[in-house]
Motif scaffolding. Structure first.
Motif, PDB file in Angstrom:
ATOM      1  N   PRO A  17      -5.975 -17.716  17.024  1.00  0.00           N
ATOM      2  CA  PRO A  17      -6.629 -16.419  17.244  1.00  0.00           C
ATOM      3  C   PRO A  17      -6.559 -15.498  16.016  1.00  0.00           C
ATOM      4  O   PRO A  17      -7.327 -14.560  15.915  1.00  0.00           O
ATOM      5  CB  PRO A  17      -5.865 -15.815  18.424  1.00  0.00           C
ATOM      6  N   ASP A  18      -5.616 -15.782  15.106  1.00  0.00           N
ATOM      7  CA  ASP A  18      -5.463 -14.957  13.907  1.00  0.00           C
ATOM      8  C   ASP A  18      -6.148 -15.568  12.689  1.00  0.00           C
ATOM      9  O   ASP A  18      -5.797 -15.243  11.552  1.00  0.00           O
ATOM     10  CB  ASP A  18      -3.978 -14.742  13.596  1.00  0.00           C
ATOM     11  N   CYS A  19      -7.122 -16.434  12.916  1.00  0.00           N
ATOM     12  CA  CYS A  19      -7.835 -17.091  11.814  1.00  0.00           C
ATOM     13  C   CYS A  19      -8.519 -16.030  10.946  1.00  0.00           C
ATOM     14  O   CYS A  19      -9.153 -15.111  11.449  1.00  0.00           O
ATOM     15  CB  CYS A  19      -8.872 -18.052  12.372  1.00  0.00           C
ATOM     16  N   GLU A  20      -8.321 -16.161   9.633  1.00  0.00           N
ATOM     17  CA  GLU A  20      -8.933 -15.206   8.714  1.00  0.00           C
ATOM     18  C   GLU A  20      -9.495 -15.940   7.503  1.00  0.00           C
ATOM     19  O   GLU A  20      -8.856 -16.821   6.942  1.00  0.00           O
ATOM     20  CB  GLU A  20      -7.902 -14.174   8.259  1.00  0.00           C
ATOM     21  N   TYR A  21     -10.710 -15.569   7.128  1.00  0.00           N
ATOM     22  CA  TYR A  21     -11.383 -16.142   5.977  1.00  0.00           C
ATOM     23  C   TYR A  21     -11.221 -15.180   4.803  1.00  0.00           C
ATOM     24  O   TYR A  21     -11.361 -13.972   4.961  1.00  0.00           O
ATOM     25  CB  TYR A  21     -12.867 -16.360   6.276  1.00  0.00           C
ATOM     26  N   VAL A  22     -10.942 -15.743   3.608  1.00  0.00           N
ATOM     27  CA  VAL A  22     -10.664 -14.928   2.431  1.00  0.00           C
ATOM     28  C   VAL A  22     -11.525 -15.416   1.275  1.00  0.00           C
ATOM     29  O   VAL A  22     -11.669 -16.624   1.065  1.00  0.00           O
ATOM     30  CB  VAL A  22      -9.169 -15.017   2.032  1.00  0.00           C
ATOM     31  N   VAL A  23     -12.117 -14.466   0.543  1.00  0.00           N
ATOM     32  CA  VAL A  23     -12.836 -14.786  -0.691  1.00  0.00           C
ATOM     33  C   VAL A  23     -12.260 -13.941  -1.820  1.00  0.00           C
ATOM     34  O   VAL A  23     -11.784 -12.833  -1.589  1.00  0.00           O
ATOM     35  CB  VAL A  23     -14.366 -14.543  -0.592  1.00  0.00           C
ATOM     36  N   SER A  24     -12.307 -14.489  -3.018  1.00  0.00           N
ATOM     37  CA  SER A  24     -11.870 -13.771  -4.212  1.00  0.00           C
ATOM     38  C   SER A  24     -13.104 -13.237  -4.926  1.00  0.00           C
ATOM     39  O   SER A  24     -14.111 -13.947  -5.022  1.00  0.00           O
ATOM     40  CB  SER A  24     -11.109 -14.719  -5.149  1.00  0.00           C
ATOM     41  N   ASN A  25     -13.016 -12.026  -5.455  1.00  0.00           N
ATOM     42  CA  ASN A  25     -14.168 -11.490  -6.183  1.00  0.00           C
ATOM     43  C   ASN A  25     -14.270 -12.091  -7.583  1.00  0.00           C
ATOM     44  O   ASN A  25     -15.164 -11.738  -8.340  1.00  0.00           O
ATOM     45  CB  ASN A  25     -14.156  -9.962  -6.223  1.00  0.00           C
ATOM     46  N   LEU A  26     -13.378 -13.014  -7.913  1.00  0.00           N
ATOM     47  CA  LEU A  26     -13.431 -13.687  -9.206  1.00  0.00           C
ATOM     48  C   LEU A  26     -14.194 -15.011  -9.140  1.00  0.00           C
ATOM     49  O   LEU A  26     -14.476 -15.607 -10.170  1.00  0.00           O
ATOM     50  CB  LEU A  26     -12.004 -13.951  -9.722  1.00  0.00           C
ATOM     51  N   ARG A  27     -14.497 -15.464  -7.924  1.00  0.00           N
ATOM     52  CA  ARG A  27     -15.133 -16.769  -7.755  1.00  0.00           C
ATOM     53  C   ARG A  27     -16.352 -16.667  -6.834  1.00  0.00           C
ATOM     54  O   ARG A  27     -16.342 -15.906  -5.864  1.00  0.00           O
ATOM     55  CB  ARG A  27     -14.136 -17.756  -7.148  1.00  0.00           C
ATOM     56  N   PRO A  28     -17.386 -17.459  -7.108  1.00  0.00           N
ATOM     57  CA  PRO A  28     -18.568 -17.451  -6.241  1.00  0.00           C
ATOM     58  C   PRO A  28     -18.332 -18.217  -4.944  1.00  0.00           C
ATOM     59  O   PRO A  28     -17.444 -19.068  -4.857  1.00  0.00           O
ATOM     60  CB  PRO A  28     -19.640 -18.131  -7.095  1.00  0.00           C
ATOM     61  N   PHE A  29     -19.132 -17.899  -3.942  1.00  0.00           N
ATOM     62  CA  PHE A  29     -19.143 -18.631  -2.682  1.00  0.00           C
ATOM     63  C   PHE A  29     -20.609 -18.780  -2.263  1.00  0.00           C
ATOM     64  O   PHE A  29     -21.480 -18.077  -2.772  1.00  0.00           O
ATOM     65  CB  PHE A  29     -18.309 -17.927  -1.601  1.00  0.00           C
ATOM     66  N   THR A  30     -20.882 -19.714  -1.371  1.00  0.00           N
ATOM     67  CA  THR A  30     -22.271 -19.965  -0.982  1.00  0.00           C
ATOM     68  C   THR A  30     -22.470 -19.779   0.517  1.00  0.00           C
ATOM     69  O   THR A  30     -21.537 -19.933   1.312  1.00  0.00           O
ATOM     70  CB  THR A  30     -22.714 -21.395  -1.359  1.00  0.00           C
ATOM     71  N   ILE A  31     -23.708 -19.451   0.858  1.00  0.00           N
ATOM     72  CA  ILE A  31     -24.141 -19.375   2.247  1.00  0.00           C
ATOM     73  C   ILE A  31     -25.411 -20.214   2.341  1.00  0.00           C
ATOM     74  O   ILE A  31     -26.407 -19.905   1.686  1.00  0.00           O
ATOM     75  CB  ILE A  31     -24.429 -17.923   2.685  1.00  0.00           C
ATOM     76  N   ASP A  32     -25.349 -21.298   3.122  1.00  0.00           N
ATOM     77  CA  ASP A  32     -26.514 -22.152   3.351  1.00  0.00           C
ATOM     78  C   ASP A  32     -27.166 -21.734   4.659  1.00  0.00           C
ATOM     79  O   ASP A  32     -26.488 -21.593   5.684  1.00  0.00           O
ATOM     80  CB  ASP A  32     -26.100 -23.625   3.418  1.00  0.00           C
ATOM     81  N   LEU A  33     -28.479 -21.558   4.616  1.00  0.00           N
ATOM     82  CA  LEU A  33     -29.243 -21.034   5.752  1.00  0.00           C
ATOM     83  C   LEU A  33     -30.300 -22.025   6.197  1.00  0.00           C
ATOM     84  O   LEU A  33     -30.814 -22.807   5.391  1.00  0.00           O
ATOM     85  CB  LEU A  33     -29.920 -19.724   5.346  1.00  0.00           C
ATOM     86  N   GLN A  34     -30.646 -21.942   7.474  1.00  0.00           N
ATOM     87  CA  GLN A  34     -31.730 -22.766   7.986  1.00  0.00           C
ATOM     88  C   GLN A  34     -32.528 -21.948   8.988  1.00  0.00           C
ATOM     89  O   GLN A  34     -31.972 -21.228   9.814  1.00  0.00           O
ATOM     90  CB  GLN A  34     -31.190 -24.017   8.665  1.00  0.00           C
ATOM     91  N   LEU A  35     -33.826 -22.081   8.893  1.00  0.00           N
ATOM     92  CA  LEU A  35     -34.728 -21.443   9.842  1.00  0.00           C
ATOM     93  C   LEU A  35     -34.896 -22.392  11.020  1.00  0.00           C
ATOM     94  O   LEU A  35     -35.148 -23.583  10.824  1.00  0.00           O
ATOM     95  CB  LEU A  35     -36.071 -21.174   9.162  1.00  0.00           C
ATOM     96  N   VAL A  36     -34.709 -21.886  12.222  1.00  0.00           N
ATOM     97  CA  VAL A  36     -34.843 -22.709  13.421  1.00  0.00           C
ATOM     98  C   VAL A  36     -35.850 -22.082  14.369  1.00  0.00           C
ATOM     99  O   VAL A  36     -36.108 -20.878  14.320  1.00  0.00           O
ATOM    100  CB  VAL A  36     -33.484 -22.896  14.140  1.00  0.00           C
ATOM    101  N   ASP A  37     -36.400 -22.925  15.247  1.00  0.00           N
ATOM    102  CA  ASP A  37     -37.334 -22.401  16.240  1.00  0.00           C
ATOM    103  C   ASP A  37     -36.561 -21.899  17.453  1.00  0.00           C
ATOM    104  O   ASP A  37     -35.330 -21.926  17.479  1.00  0.00           O
ATOM    105  CB  ASP A  37     -38.399 -23.447  16.602  1.00  0.00           C
ATOM    106  N   ILE A  38     -37.265 -21.472  18.463  1.00  0.00           N
ATOM    107  CA  ILE A  38     -36.639 -20.861  19.641  1.00  0.00           C
ATOM    108  C   ILE A  38     -35.698 -21.822  20.360  1.00  0.00           C
ATOM    109  O   ILE A  38     -34.735 -21.403  20.977  1.00  0.00           O
ATOM    110  CB  ILE A  38     -37.724 -20.295  20.602  1.00  0.00           C
ATOM    111  N   SER A  39     -35.937 -23.129  20.236  1.00  0.00           N
ATOM    112  CA  SER A  39     -35.069 -24.112  20.889  1.00  0.00           C
ATOM    113  C   SER A  39     -33.886 -24.510  20.015  1.00  0.00           C
ATOM    114  O   SER A  39     -33.058 -25.315  20.432  1.00  0.00           O
ATOM    115  CB  SER A  39     -35.877 -25.365  21.269  1.00  0.00           C
ATOM    116  N   GLY A  40     -33.810 -23.968  18.804  1.00  0.00           N
ATOM    117  CA  GLY A  40     -32.708 -24.278  17.907  1.00  0.00           C
ATOM    118  C   GLY A  40     -32.963 -25.458  16.995  1.00  0.00           C
ATOM    119  O   GLY A  40     -32.088 -25.852  16.229  1.00  0.00           O
ATOM    120  N   LYS A  41     -34.146 -26.022  17.060  1.00  0.00           N
ATOM    121  CA  LYS A  41     -34.490 -27.153  16.194  1.00  0.00           C
ATOM    122  C   LYS A  41     -34.944 -26.620  14.835  1.00  0.00           C
ATOM    123  O   LYS A  41     -35.555 -25.554  14.754  1.00  0.00           O
ATOM    124  CB  LYS A  41     -35.598 -27.991  16.816  1.00  0.00           C
ATOM    125  N   PRO A  42     -34.660 -27.371  13.751  1.00  0.00           N
ATOM    126  CA  PRO A  42     -35.088 -26.922  12.418  1.00  0.00           C
ATOM    127  C   PRO A  42     -36.591 -26.681  12.343  1.00  0.00           C
ATOM    128  O   PRO A  42     -37.388 -27.463  12.859  1.00  0.00           O
ATOM    129  CB  PRO A  42     -34.690 -28.082  11.506  1.00  0.00           C
TER     130      PRO A  42
END
Length: 165
Positions: A17-42
């Motif tokens: 329950p105490d899970c925490e995500y941490v990023v450093s402002n010295l390093r890049p990170f990525t976010i991969d995105l996908q567009l899906v339809d109303i049923s959740g399919k790509p």
């Protein structure tokens, strides 16, 4: 729009329950995105949707840069184009986007259409990352149970988070 993968630099309390995500402002990170339809399919047939990333507090309010400071809160590829249903942002937190400078609050990245009309009329095209803490340097102590750190050149993925805002 869903987040397929969001990399972070450190995960503490993983699986609990105490899970925490941490990023450093010295390093890049990525976010991969996908567009899906109303049923959740790509929805791979869609492309040329311009997206932008912004920094928000965990409660959903936008983070405002100090008026005297010209440093951006987010740097890197803060805009991305959806091509064949997929897009990626490679970001870095700005020098003033530190949790310690922002009332020790956790932060989120909001990805939404760059076009104001699309933002206003199609809320399902906006998505928020999981809350994360932004630091300058990652702690270099022995990791405890439920903690994970990445090697210097990589980042730990947050598995498959889906859902629009």
């Amino acid at each position: 729009l869903v987040i397929v993968k969001h990399s972070v630099h450190k995960v503490t309390g993983e699986g609990g329950p105490d899970c925490e995500y941490v990023v450093s402002n010295l390093r890049p990170f990525t976010i991969d995105l996908q567009l899906v339809d109303i049923s959740g399919k790509p929805a791979e047939c869609y492309h040329n949707l311009q997206l932008r990333a912004g920094l928000y507090y965990e409660n959903g309010l936008p983070v405002r840069a100090p008026t005297h400071d010209m440093e951006p809160l987010l740097v890197g590829d803060t805009q991305a184009m959806i091509v064949h249903g997929h897009g990626q942002l490679k970001l870095k937190m700005g020098v003033n986007a530190l949790s310690s400078k922002l009332g020790k609050q956790r932060l989120r990245i909001k990805v939404e259409p760059a076009n104001e009309t699309l933002r206003r009329n199609f809320h399902m095209l906006s998505v928020l990352t999981e809350p994360l803490r932004s630091v300058t340097k990652l702690e270099r102590r022995p990791l405890g149970k439920g903690e994970r750190d990445c090697s210097p050149g990589s980042a730990a993925p947050i598995s498959s988070m889906a859902g629009g805002v």
